[in-house]
Motif scaffolding. Structure first.
Motif, mmCIF file in Angstrom:
data_model
loop_
_atom_site.group_PDB
_atom_site.id
_atom_site.type_symbol
_atom_site.label_atom_id
_atom_site.label_comp_id
_atom_site.label_asym_id
_atom_site.label_seq_id
_atom_site.Cartn_x
_atom_site.Cartn_y
_atom_site.Cartn_z
ATOM 1 N N GLN A 5 -0.280 10.677 6.058
ATOM 2 C CA GLN A 5 -1.464 11.137 6.765
ATOM 3 C C GLN A 5 -1.497 12.646 6.571
ATOM 4 O O GLN A 5 -0.699 13.369 7.168
ATOM 5 N N LEU A 6 -2.378 13.086 5.717
ATOM 6 C CA LEU A 6 -2.367 14.475 5.285
ATOM 7 C C LEU A 6 -2.754 15.454 6.384
ATOM 8 O O LEU A 6 -2.313 16.599 6.383
ATOM 9 N N ASP A 7 -3.596 15.021 7.292
ATOM 10 C CA ASP A 7 -4.090 15.922 8.335
ATOM 11 C C ASP A 7 -3.307 15.698 9.615
ATOM 12 O O ASP A 7 -3.414 14.643 10.228
ATOM 13 N N SER A 8 -2.529 16.676 10.020
ATOM 14 C CA SER A 8 -1.767 16.508 11.259
ATOM 15 C C SER A 8 -2.652 16.746 12.479
ATOM 16 O O SER A 8 -2.412 16.160 13.534
ATOM 17 N N PHE A 43 5.035 3.624 9.315
ATOM 18 C CA PHE A 43 3.986 4.405 9.950
ATOM 19 C C PHE A 43 3.899 5.801 9.342
ATOM 20 O O PHE A 43 4.906 6.365 8.899
ATOM 21 N N GLY A 44 2.684 6.361 9.367
ATOM 22 C CA GLY A 44 2.506 7.758 9.011
ATOM 23 C C GLY A 44 2.946 8.636 10.169
ATOM 24 O O GLY A 44 3.307 8.144 11.236
ATOM 25 N N THR A 45 2.896 9.948 9.945
ATOM 26 C CA THR A 45 3.351 10.883 10.971
ATOM 27 C C THR A 45 2.295 11.160 12.019
ATOM 28 O O THR A 45 2.547 11.883 12.970
ATOM 29 N N ALA A 100 -6.971 11.706 20.958
ATOM 30 C CA ALA A 100 -5.738 10.919 20.965
ATOM 31 C C ALA A 100 -5.003 11.141 19.653
ATOM 32 O O ALA A 100 -5.467 11.876 18.777
ATOM 33 N N GLU A 101 -3.848 10.483 19.534
ATOM 34 C CA GLU A 101 -3.076 10.507 18.289
ATOM 35 C C GLU A 101 -3.363 9.203 17.555
ATOM 36 O O GLU A 101 -3.375 8.123 18.156
ATOM 37 N N TYR A 102 -3.576 9.300 16.247
ATOM 38 C CA TYR A 102 -3.918 8.122 15.444
ATOM 39 C C TYR A 102 -2.858 7.918 14.370
ATOM 40 O O TYR A 102 -2.477 8.863 13.668
ATOM 41 N N PHE A 103 -2.420 6.682 14.237
ATOM 42 C CA PHE A 103 -1.375 6.353 13.276
ATOM 43 C C PHE A 103 -1.850 5.269 12.314
ATOM 44 O O PHE A 103 -2.400 4.250 12.733
ATOM 45 N N CYS A 104 -1.561 5.498 11.057
ATOM 46 C CA CYS A 104 -1.804 4.512 10.017
ATOM 47 C C CYS A 104 -0.478 3.808 9.719
ATOM 48 O O CYS A 104 0.582 4.457 9.750
ATOM 49 N N ALA A 105 -0.525 2.504 9.469
ATOM 50 C CA ALA A 105 0.707 1.755 9.218
ATOM 51 C C ALA A 105 0.485 0.734 8.108
ATOM 52 O O ALA A 105 -0.623 0.234 7.917
#
Lengths: 115, 112
Positions: free
Chosen positions: B6-9, B102-104, B87-92
């Motif tokens: 996930q390139l955009d933190s 999972f991504g960061t 919120a925080e979004y995670f890709c998996a």
């Protein structure tokens, strides 16, 4: 159905101590996974249990261990705690993916602080 | 093995503006893709998933994602964000269903 529950929600321990965290999956779910979540690292996979057997293990030292009971409840243990073990520990459960892929359902996590 | 980037933190966006959160994966086998959202002091909640079929997947709260096999991407989009989307979004990704990567995470902040 009740969701995934984790106890305790918050925990403060001292370096060198050990800790046990508990997870109760959704009723009927037989797979339980554990993750460590830290800022900047995202979720890192610890291990996954199914029918009391560890099926998968992440890249964590042997101080991290777990087990699953016959009722699918799971515990994870961390021995000889280090400051770097401070994190949110998340448990997730899912149906056995027989012939399909099922999403994981997460608990609220246990916030562990090591001082 | 698979991995997720996930390139955009952090992504700040004004309320009612569109947003795209990027997710790229690497895998030598077929994968299944997920987006999760995490609100403060809570666990992760599934937004949407791609298992097979149509590459455009619609999820909860007006979010959608498009699976692009050639670009190994699974970007999350919403045409108009609300304050409550902060919120925080995670890709998996998974290929077995019993080990997920999972991504960061991407922290989405919606600005009033």
């Amino acid at each position: 159905k009740a969701g995934v529950t984790q106890t305790p929600r918050y925990l403060i321990k001292t370096r060198g101590q050990q800790v046990t965290l508990s997870c109760s999956p959704i009723s009927g779910h037989r797979s339980v996974s554990w993750y460590q979540q830290t800022p900047g690292q995202g979720l890192q996979f610890l291990f996954e249990y199914f029918s009391e057997t560890q099926r998968n293990k992440g890249n964590f030292p042997g101080r991290f261990s777990g087990r699953q009971f016959s009722n699918s409840r799971s515990e994870m243990n961390v021995s000889t705690l280090e400051l770097g073990d401070s994190a949110l520990y998340l448990c997730a459960s899912s149906l056995e993916p027989a012939g399909g892929i099922y999403e994981q359902y997460f608990g609220p996590g246990t916030r562990l602080t090591v001082t | 093995a698979q991995s997720v980037t996930q390139l955009d933190s952090q992504v700040p966006v004004f309320e009612e503006a569109p947003v795209e959160l990027r997710c790229n994966y690497s895998s030598s086998v077929s994968v299944y893709l997920f987006w999760y959202v995490q609100y403060p002091n809570q666990g992760l909640q599934l937004l949407l998933k791609y298992l097979s079929g149509s590459t455009l997947v619609k999820g909860i709260n007006g979010f959608e994602a498009e699976f692009n096999k050639s670009q190994t991407s699974f970007h999350l989009r919403k045409p108009s964000v609300h304050i409550s989307d902060t919120a925080e979004y995670f890709c998996a990704v998974t290929n077995t269903g019993n080990q997920f990567y999972f991504g960061t995470g991407t922290s989405l902040t919606v600005i009033p």
